[in-house]
Write an enzyme that holds these catalytic residues in place. Structure first.
Site, PDB file in Angstrom:
ATOM      1  N   PHE A 112       0.812  -1.222   0.000  1.00 54.53           N
ATOM      2  CA  PHE A 112       0.000   0.000   0.000  1.00 54.53           C
ATOM      3  C   PHE A 112       0.843   1.269   0.000  1.00 54.53           C
ATOM      4  O   PHE A 112       0.348   2.343  -0.336  1.00 54.53           O
ATOM      5  CB  PHE A 112      -0.963   0.003   1.199  1.00 54.53           C
ATOM      6  CG  PHE A 112      -0.397   0.595   2.457  1.00 54.53           C
ATOM      7  CD1 PHE A 112       0.385  -0.164   3.315  1.00 54.53           C
ATOM      8  CD2 PHE A 112      -0.644   1.918   2.785  1.00 54.53           C
ATOM      9  CE1 PHE A 112       0.911   0.392   4.474  1.00 54.53           C
ATOM     10  CE2 PHE A 112      -0.123   2.479   3.939  1.00 54.53           C
ATOM     11  CZ  PHE A 112       0.660   1.712   4.784  1.00 54.53           C
ATOM     12  N   LYS A 113       2.118   1.158   0.369  1.00 56.23           N
ATOM     13  CA  LYS A 113       2.934   2.374   0.440  1.00 56.23           C
ATOM     14  C   LYS A 113       3.083   3.046  -0.924  1.00 56.23           C
ATOM     15  O   LYS A 113       3.320   4.243  -1.002  1.00 56.23           O
ATOM     16  CB  LYS A 113       4.277   2.070   1.067  1.00 56.23           C
ATOM     17  CG  LYS A 113       4.079   1.519   2.489  1.00 56.23           C
ATOM     18  CD  LYS A 113       5.162   1.848   3.442  1.00 56.23           C
ATOM     19  CE  LYS A 113       4.761   1.551   4.871  1.00 56.23           C
ATOM     20  NZ  LYS A 113       4.462   0.128   5.116  1.00 56.23           N
TER      21      LYS A 113
END
Ligand SMILES: *Cc1c(COP(=O)(O)O)cnc(C)c1O
Length: 468
Positions: A112-113
């Site tokens: 998700f980063k």
């Protein structure tokens, strides 16, 4: 919109001034002076927007020193189906009735980063070009931040990346992802220690204001406000997909470490998004679960930090947590400074007053913890029941989410990584190899490029000075 520090520095800074900064000069974290409230009509209008346009609307509330046309272009170049795999960017995957995964991990590094970091890459490039400046990014990673930062910044003009990672503690796939990058502007520093040692070094170097200025040091760690605000967008996008009207509430379950992801959920809720619960999930490193159960925040030492099968949550000190506590305490910067600067730094812990802790429930937070055995069982059950393969961090989130599901309130579990990154645990749970997205076969075989370092701020400073 202007930004202030959680520790009392009330100098009002603009977005572009804090974009390239880490901590505020007083050691606090930047927050906007207030959270813009989104009214019903606006929420209704946003419901029909595509992801990039939604991101533009939300970011516009926090960024008023980049011309709208430029910001819109940056956002549309960032959130494309080519980079994130689908038109929806963050599609929902339904599991049992009332529970769905929100897929945040289809970017270049499968975690998700990328959602925030890809935007940051474009914002940094834009801002540096506008100023005619260069930047040396210093960061610490337990795996996902580092690769996301490097993939966002590789080849970008005027930017170098110095990324600290705990030597030998990331999965072979994560190591391959980071260390195989051959771009000249990417420097991998493998520190002989744990993630918190890396983080402490970054803080020590950043606190050396003179060094920081001389070498144009910036950060992309999760304390960066621009990253946090980029993450606010997918709470709105998840909400719109899970509901038909804006009268409905939704809960989110968030696999947590540094409190960056769930802090964005807190911001979305403060803006008026109808979030019922923010379910914080930890692994065996349960500093945050302990806080939400007891009101005591007790950081651990490196030696007390467990190495788990959800390594991106192996955190003993949650670097974004101060932002939430500042809000919880009615933005009392003096009290926040005392808790984090004096009590945490001197005694390693603080305990809120009962009346302070009682307010936590007004902010929707609940928590729980998950273990290696829970991860295996959750990964196995999800595969058997739904034919969906989840990674270990998402498994922690799903396990804790189920404890907090309420009838009539959709529970969205944030999928924070793909299983390909954590093959050993998938093999243990399922007796088979994880699915690997196309183009990433054989990545472990590529030549690696990294430098081993002692856990010393001075050694890192010397390396930077020699390489920029
Ligand atoms: C970074 C990360 C987390 C923890 O997120 P925080 O913002 O640090 O709370 C959880 N899962 C994965 C896969 C991550 O990369």
């Amino acid at each position: 919109m202007k930004y202030i520090s959680t520790r009392g520095d009330r100098t009002e800074r603009r977005f572009s001034e804090i974009l390239l900064e880490g901590l505020a000069p007083d050691g606090g974290l930047y927050l906007p002076t207030h959270y813009p409230r989104v009214d019903a009509a606006t929420l209704e209008r946003w419901r029909t927007l595509g992801y990039a346009e939604l991101a533009f609307e939300i970011l516009s509330l926090y960024i008023d020193d980049i011309p709208a046309a430029d910001l819109r272009q940056i956002v549309h170049r960032t959130y494309t189906p080519e980079v994130f795999g689908t038109e929806a960017i963050v599609p929902l995957k339904p599991l049992e009735p009332g529970v769905a995964l929100e897929a945040l991990s289809n970017g270049p590094t499968l975690a998700f980063k990328d959602m925030a970091m890809q935007l940051l890459g474009h914002l940094f490039e834009y801002e540096l070009a506008r100023r005619g400046e260069e930047l040396n990014i210093l960061g610490a990673t337990s795996g996902d931040t580092g690769s996301a930062a490097e993939y966002a910044m590789r080849g970008k003009k005027g930017i170098r990346v110095f990324m600290l990672s705990p030597y030998g503690r990331m999965s072979p796939f994560q190591q391959a992802q980071m260390y195989s990058l051959q771009d000249a502007n990417i420097h991998n520093l493998a520190v002989q220690g744990v993630f918190d040692d890396c983080q402490d070094i970054v803080k020590a170097v950043s606190n050396d204001i003179e060094f920081k200025r001389r070498h144009k040091i910036g950060t992309v760690n999760s304390i960066n406000w621009a990253r946090l605000v980029a993450q606010v967008v997918y709470y709105f996008a998840g909400y719109f997909q899970a509901t038909k009207s804006n009268d409905e509430e939704v809960s989110f379950a968030v696999p947590s470490g540094n409190f960056g992801n769930i802090c964005a959920g807190h911001v979305a809720r403060m803006m008026g998004l109808p979030i019922r619960k923010l379910v914080l999930a930890t692994n065996e490193n349960d500093v945050l679960d302990e806080f939400f159960r007891t009101g005591t925040y007790r950081v651990r030492k490196g030696s007390e930090t467990y190495e788990t099968s959800s390594p991106s949550m192996d955190i003993s000190k949650a670097s974004n947590f101060e932002r939430f506590v500042f809000d919880l305490l009615g933005r009392d910067a003096e009290r926040t400074r005392r808790l984090f600067k004096e009590e945490v730094e001197q005694r390693g812990a603080f305990t809120l007053e009962p009346q302070e802790f009682a307010r936590v429930k007004d902010y929707g937070f609940v928590s729980g913890r998950s273990t290696h055995a829970d991860r295996l069982a959750t990964i196995r059950a999800t595969w058997e029941r739904f034919g969906v393969m989840i990674d270990t961090h998402t498994a922690d989130g799903l396990k804790v989410a189920r404890v907090h599901v309420e009838p009539g309130v959709p529970m969205l579990v944030l999928e924070t990584a793909l299983p390909a990154k954590f093959a050993a645990t998938i093999r243990e749970a399922l007796g088979r190899e994880p699915e690997r997205p196309r183009g990433l076969e054989g990545i472990e075989e590529l030549p690696k490029r990294f430098t081993v370092m002692p856990p010393s701020a001075q050694a890192v400073k010397d390396y930077i000075a020699q390489n920029c």
